[in-house]
Design an enzyme around this catalytic site. Structure first.
Site, PDB file in Angstrom:
ATOM      1  N   VAL A  87      12.708  45.054  24.748  1.00 21.14           N
ATOM      2  CA  VAL A  87      12.036  43.935  24.071  1.00 21.14           C
ATOM      3  C   VAL A  87      12.497  42.622  24.701  1.00 21.14           C
ATOM      4  O   VAL A  87      13.491  42.589  25.422  1.00 21.14           O
ATOM      5  CB  VAL A  87      12.315  43.925  22.545  1.00 21.14           C
ATOM      6  CG1 VAL A  87      11.853  45.222  21.913  1.00 21.14           C
ATOM      7  CG2 VAL A  87      13.784  43.691  22.255  1.00 21.14           C
ATOM      8  N   ASN A  88      11.770  41.555  24.407  1.00 24.30           N
ATOM      9  CA  ASN A  88      12.103  40.285  25.068  1.00 24.30           C
ATOM     10  C   ASN A  88      13.358  39.641  24.495  1.00 24.30           C
ATOM     11  O   ASN A  88      13.634  39.739  23.310  1.00 24.30           O
ATOM     12  CB  ASN A  88      10.920  39.314  25.056  1.00 24.30           C
ATOM     13  CG  ASN A  88      10.067  39.453  23.822  1.00 24.30           C
ATOM     14  OD1 ASN A  88      10.112  40.459  23.131  1.00 24.30           O
ATOM     15  ND2 ASN A  88       9.314  38.432  23.520  1.00 24.30           N
ATOM     16  N   PRO A  90      14.358  36.050  25.046  1.00 27.19           N
ATOM     17  CA  PRO A  90      14.182  34.718  25.642  1.00 27.19           C
ATOM     18  C   PRO A  90      15.383  33.815  25.371  1.00 27.19           C
ATOM     19  O   PRO A  90      16.246  34.153  24.562  1.00 27.19           O
ATOM     20  CB  PRO A  90      12.941  34.186  24.913  1.00 27.19           C
ATOM     21  CG  PRO A  90      12.896  34.924  23.621  1.00 27.19           C
ATOM     22  CD  PRO A  90      13.536  36.261  23.855  1.00 27.19           C
ATOM     23  N   LYS A 216      24.199  42.521  35.761  1.00 23.09           N
ATOM     24  CA  LYS A 216      22.807  42.069  35.794  1.00 23.09           C
ATOM     25  C   LYS A 216      22.746  40.545  35.864  1.00 23.09           C
ATOM     26  O   LYS A 216      22.039  39.956  36.693  1.00 23.09           O
ATOM     27  CB  LYS A 216      22.083  42.591  34.551  1.00 23.09           C
ATOM     28  CG  LYS A 216      20.750  41.983  34.282  1.00 23.09           C
ATOM     29  CD  LYS A 216      19.716  42.414  35.296  1.00 23.09           C
ATOM     30  CE  LYS A 216      18.436  41.644  35.064  1.00 23.09           C
ATOM     31  NZ  LYS A 216      17.328  42.120  35.810  1.00 23.09           N
ATOM     32  N   ALA A 219      24.105  39.428  39.316  1.00 24.72           N
ATOM     33  CA  ALA A 219      23.184  39.656  40.444  1.00 24.72           C
ATOM     34  C   ALA A 219      22.140  38.541  40.490  1.00 24.72           C
ATOM     35  O   ALA A 219      21.872  37.962  41.550  1.00 24.72           O
ATOM     36  CB  ALA A 219      22.512  41.018  40.311  1.00 24.72           C
ATOM     37  N   PHE A 222      23.733  35.194  41.570  1.00 24.39           N
ATOM     38  CA  PHE A 222      23.976  35.150  43.025  1.00 24.39           C
ATOM     39  C   PHE A 222      22.681  34.867  43.789  1.00 24.39           C
ATOM     40  O   PHE A 222      22.676  34.067  44.726  1.00 24.39           O
ATOM     41  CB  PHE A 222      24.557  36.486  43.505  1.00 24.39           C
ATOM     42  CG  PHE A 222      26.049  36.506  43.569  1.00 24.39           C
ATOM     43  CD1 PHE A 222      26.800  36.478  42.405  1.00 24.39           C
ATOM     44  CD2 PHE A 222      26.711  36.558  44.782  1.00 24.39           C
ATOM     45  CE1 PHE A 222      28.187  36.501  42.450  1.00 24.39           C
ATOM     46  CE2 PHE A 222      28.102  36.571  44.841  1.00 24.39           C
ATOM     47  CZ  PHE A 222      28.843  36.549  43.668  1.00 24.39           C
ATOM     48  N   CYS A 272      13.552  35.368  34.870  1.00 30.05           N
ATOM     49  CA  CYS A 272      14.963  35.784  34.804  1.00 30.05           C
ATOM     50  C   CYS A 272      15.983  34.739  35.230  1.00 30.05           C
ATOM     51  O   CYS A 272      16.970  34.514  34.536  1.00 30.05           O
ATOM     52  CB  CYS A 272      15.179  37.009  35.683  1.00 30.05           C
ATOM     53  SG  CYS A 272      14.404  38.473  35.025  1.00 30.05           S
TER      54      CYS A 272
HETATM   55  C1  UDX Z   1      14.249  38.422  40.016  1.00 31.68           C
HETATM   56  C2  UDX Z   1      15.231  39.404  40.685  1.00 31.68           C
HETATM   57  O1  UDX Z   1      14.909  39.539  42.068  1.00 31.68           O
HETATM   58  C3  UDX Z   1      15.215  40.744  39.980  1.00 31.68           C
HETATM   59  O2  UDX Z   1      16.155  41.600  40.554  1.00 31.68           O
HETATM   60  C4  UDX Z   1      15.511  40.522  38.529  1.00 31.68           C
HETATM   61  O3  UDX Z   1      15.488  41.741  37.824  1.00 31.68           O
HETATM   62  C5  UDX Z   1      14.525  39.543  37.920  1.00 31.68           C
HETATM   63  O4  UDX Z   1      14.543  38.320  38.648  1.00 31.68           O
HETATM   64  P1  UDX Z   1      11.656  37.970  40.145  1.00 31.68           P
HETATM   65  O5  UDX Z   1      11.853  36.916  39.096  1.00 31.68           O
HETATM   66  O6  UDX Z   1      10.510  38.895  39.994  1.00 31.68           O
HETATM   67  O7  UDX Z   1      12.951  38.900  40.234  1.00 31.68           O
HETATM   68  O8  UDX Z   1      11.473  37.212  41.525  1.00 31.68           O
HETATM   69  P2  UDX Z   1      12.215  37.048  42.931  1.00 31.68           P
HETATM   70  O9  UDX Z   1      11.423  37.719  43.974  1.00 31.68           O
HETATM   71  O10 UDX Z   1      13.644  37.407  42.845  1.00 31.68           O
HETATM   72  O11 UDX Z   1      12.053  35.485  43.150  1.00 31.68           O
HETATM   73  C6  UDX Z   1      12.575  34.538  42.232  1.00 31.68           C
HETATM   74  C7  UDX Z   1      12.201  33.142  42.615  1.00 31.68           C
HETATM   75  O12 UDX Z   1      12.962  32.705  43.736  1.00 31.68           O
HETATM   76  C8  UDX Z   1      10.742  32.945  43.005  1.00 31.68           C
HETATM   77  O13 UDX Z   1      10.266  31.757  42.435  1.00 31.68           O
HETATM   78  C9  UDX Z   1      10.775  32.887  44.507  1.00 31.68           C
HETATM   79  O14 UDX Z   1       9.688  32.168  45.039  1.00 31.68           O
HETATM   80  C10 UDX Z   1      12.089  32.172  44.731  1.00 31.68           C
HETATM   81  N1  UDX Z   1      12.677  32.441  46.057  1.00 31.68           N
HETATM   82  C11 UDX Z   1      13.068  33.706  46.399  1.00 31.68           C
HETATM   83  C12 UDX Z   1      12.843  31.393  46.969  1.00 31.68           C
HETATM   84  O15 UDX Z   1      12.499  30.247  46.681  1.00 31.68           O
HETATM   85  N2  UDX Z   1      13.422  31.657  48.171  1.00 31.68           N
HETATM   86  C13 UDX Z   1      13.829  32.910  48.538  1.00 31.68           C
HETATM   87  O16 UDX Z   1      14.329  33.073  49.650  1.00 31.68           O
HETATM   88  C14 UDX Z   1      13.639  33.971  47.620  1.00 31.68           C
HETATM   89  P1  ADP Z   2      10.291  41.782  29.758  1.00 34.79           P
HETATM   90  O1  ADP Z   2       9.935  40.872  30.921  1.00 34.79           O
HETATM   91  O2  ADP Z   2      11.762  41.762  29.429  1.00 34.79           O
HETATM   92  O3  ADP Z   2       9.731  43.167  29.879  1.00 34.79           O
HETATM   93  P2  ADP Z   2       8.123  40.987  27.998  1.00 34.79           P
HETATM   94  O4  ADP Z   2       8.058  39.731  27.184  1.00 34.79           O
HETATM   95  O5  ADP Z   2       7.173  41.190  29.121  1.00 34.79           O
HETATM   96  O6  ADP Z   2       9.639  41.101  28.470  1.00 34.79           O
HETATM   97  O7  ADP Z   2       7.979  42.257  27.035  1.00 34.79           O
HETATM   98  C1  ADP Z   2       8.688  42.472  25.869  1.00 34.79           C
HETATM   99  C2  ADP Z   2       7.804  43.245  24.874  1.00 34.79           C
HETATM  100  O8  ADP Z   2       8.601  43.592  23.728  1.00 34.79           O
HETATM  101  C3  ADP Z   2       6.598  42.463  24.350  1.00 34.79           C
HETATM  102  O9  ADP Z   2       5.410  43.159  24.649  1.00 34.79           O
HETATM  103  C4  ADP Z   2       6.857  42.382  22.816  1.00 34.79           C
HETATM  104  O10 ADP Z   2       5.671  42.504  22.056  1.00 34.79           O
HETATM  105  C5  ADP Z   2       7.762  43.587  22.577  1.00 34.79           C
HETATM  106  N1  ADP Z   2       8.549  43.492  21.360  1.00 34.79           N
HETATM  107  C6  ADP Z   2       9.266  42.435  20.889  1.00 34.79           C
HETATM  108  N2  ADP Z   2       9.878  42.757  19.716  1.00 34.79           N
HETATM  109  C7  ADP Z   2       9.561  44.053  19.438  1.00 34.79           C
HETATM  110  C8  ADP Z   2       9.893  44.967  18.371  1.00 34.79           C
HETATM  111  N3  ADP Z   2      10.691  44.611  17.357  1.00 34.79           N
HETATM  112  N4  ADP Z   2       9.368  46.218  18.432  1.00 34.79           N
HETATM  113  C9  ADP Z   2       8.572  46.576  19.470  1.00 34.79           C
HETATM  114  N5  ADP Z   2       8.233  45.772  20.486  1.00 34.79           N
HETATM  115  C10 ADP Z   2       8.710  44.520  20.485  1.00 34.79           C
END
Ligand code: UDX
Ligand code: ADP
Length: 449
Positions: A87-88, A90, A216, A219, A222, A272
């Site tokens: 679940v999310n 935020p 997590k 990572a 970094f 993230c």
């Molecule tokens: C990231 C991590 O890579 C992943 O492991 C984690 O679980 C979630 O966060 P994501 O958010 O999908 O994944 O995107 P990523 O490809 O990592 O890029 C993140 C941001 O950095 C983007 O806005 C990308 O454009 C930017 N970026 C990345 C740069 O500006 N320069 C780079 O060299 C690499």
């Molecule tokens: P992530 O990027 O971490 O996967 P998302 O926001 O895309 O996060 O997805 C999280 C999901 O969890 C949403 O679809 C939301 O509706 C669901 N969620 C939040 N609270 C609950 C709950 N109590 N039971 C089931 N699902 C839930």
């Protein structure tokens, strides 16, 4: 233990992860549940709720066979002995830790629900990114008033959007953290078996719970730090005549540094990086580690600075005024190959351009659906079009913010002809051929050059 698996939360993490697990474990039933009915309906339709290359194929291959999407959360908890929670989580927008800490209300609600309906021992797997020692709180909630045992594992997801399926198919590592007790180790084994059907043994890394939770956050911190490092140097390159791409190449060829994640741009976005770093900052502060917190906070500060710097450069280059000038923003997603715009640099940059009274047209192949919500009241002041050629009509400038491959192959001769002169290109990602654009007549500015 039975072999069925469920995941609570059918989001960016839960959906793709469970689909790939189902694809490699035909003998296991995999159920993905969510409170959001529309989301589940979309997972059950021809149009997936998220865009991810390769996802459709995997889902269609297993859906209705051993992969199911449902809103029956309680039924899934009863049916499955391994329960992933995705679940999310935020960033909190209220109260203590607002703007930094994780909002764990959805996680806690889920834990309480599991306790309420469980009909036997369960392994509960943290899939959402969580603050270190969340498992401790979860264990306390789970151990209240129940005759059953709940083993909590941390199994963070490292997939990046746009390459999620590939990252799941061929992960650098699968991390599983659990208590180093006989029960904890047995739970780790049970989860390792799920991944062991396709991930080589040496890539399944097992640790204690707290290391896994912290890894997590570490990572992502970094990776974001590398982006902020190169972005900070892009500013210095612009002052000194160094070229940031040459610098990145030279530095990245050192094997100790490595070549990845050294591309300068308008700053990192995505759901993230910022969230996880701020979370790390909050945790450090809550343990009294002020210097450590400040160190990581600076990674986010440089990211904001890069966006302000980019807009500042545009204003300066365009004769110190953008008022009533038409600018075409190429790309609204936070990176290429995703429709996701969470924390996209394009949001903050567009808002700054609106403040300058520029006339803005945003184009993006996938992400325009989010413009209204992301820009709020400013949305009325911008136009959108999926067609980049329409966006540049009579425009003074192009501001490229997302590294979509299609922007490299547009007919820039035609684009130049349809723009006002002088025609500017601000290549925020350094993906275009600047010499070729200059030869056509454009005034071109890249990042860190
Ligand atoms: C990231 C991590 O890579 C992943 O492991 C984690 O679980 C979630 O966060 P994501 O958010 O999908 O994944 O995107 P990523 O490809 O990592 O890029 C993140 C941001 O950095 C983007 O806005 C990308 O454009 C930017 N970026 C990345 C740069 O500006 N320069 C780079 O060299 C690499
Ligand atoms: P992530 O990027 O971490 O996967 P998302 O926001 O895309 O996060 O997805 C999280 C999901 O969890 C949403 O679809 C939301 O509706 C669901 N969620 C939040 N609270 C609950 C709950 N109590 N039971 C089931 N699902 C839930």
């Amino acid at each position: 233990m039975n072999r069925s698996i469920c995941c609570i939360g059918a989001g960016y993490i839960g959906g793709p992860t469970m689909a790939v697990i189902a694809d490699h474990n035909h003998d296991r039933k995999v159920i993905v549940v969510d409170i959001n009915k529309e989301r589940i309906a979309a997972w059950n339709s021809d149009k997936m709720p998220i865009f991810e290359p390769g996802l459709d194929e995997v889902v269609k291959r297993r859906r209705g066979k051993n992969l199911f999407f449902s809103t029956d959360i309680e039924g899934a908890i009863k049916e499955c002995d391994i329960i992933f929670v995705g679940v999310n989580t935020p960033t909190k927008t209220f109260g203590r830790g607002s703007g930094c800490a994780s909002d764990l209300q959805y996680w806690e609600a889920t834990a309480r629900n599991i306790v309420k309906v469980a009909n036997g021992n369960k392994i509960v797997v943290e899939k959402s990114t969580l603050p270190v020692r969340t498992a401790e709180a979860m264990e306390r909630i789970l151990s209240q008033h129940s005759q059953f045992r709940f083993d909590v594992l941390s199994n963070p997801e490292f997939l990046a959007e746009g390459t999620a399926i590939n990252d799941l198919e061929q992960p650098d590592r699968v991390l599983i953290g659990g208590h180093q007790t006989p029960e904890g180790l047995a739970a780790i084994q049970a989860l390792s078996a799920v991944y062991g059907t396709w991930v080589p043994k040496e890539r399944i890394l097992t640790t204690n719970l707290w290391s896994s939770e912290l890894s997590k956050l570490a990572a992502n911190a970094f990776l974001a730090q590398r982006v902020s490092s190169i972005n900070s140097l892009s500013a210095l390159c612009e002052e000194t005549g160094a070229d940031v791409e040459e610098v990145a190449r030279a530095v990245g060829m050192d094997r100790r540094v490595g070549p990845h994640f050294l591309k300068t741009g308008p700053g990192f976005g995505g759901s993230c990086f910022k969230k996880d770093i701020l979370n790390l900052v909050y945790i450090c502060e809550s343990y009294g580690l002020t210097e450590v917190a400040e160190y990581w906070r600076q990674v986010v500060a440089i990211n904001d600075y890069q966006q302000q710097r980019l807009v500042g450069g545009i204003i300066r280059t365009m004769f110190n005024t953008l008022a009533n000038k038409k600018v075409a923003v190429f790309g609204f997603a936070f990176k290429a190959n995703t429709s996701d715009t969470r924390e996209s640099p394009a949001i903050a940059i567009t808002k700054m351009l609106v403040e300058e009274h520029a006339q803005i047209v945003i184009t993006d192949p996938k992400a325009l659906v989010h413009v209204k919500e992301d820009l709020g009241p400013d949305a009325d002041k911008v136009q959108t079009t999926a067609d980049p050629y329409a966006a540049v009509q009579d425009a003074d400038a192009i501001i490229l913010l997302t590294d979509w491959a299609e922007y490299k192959t547009l007919d820039y001769k035609r684009i130049y002809a349809s723009m006002r002169k002088p025609a500017f290109v601000f290549d925020g990602r350094n993906i275009l051929d600047h010499a070729a654009l200059r030869a056509l007549g454009f005034e071109v500015k890249g990042m860190g050059k």
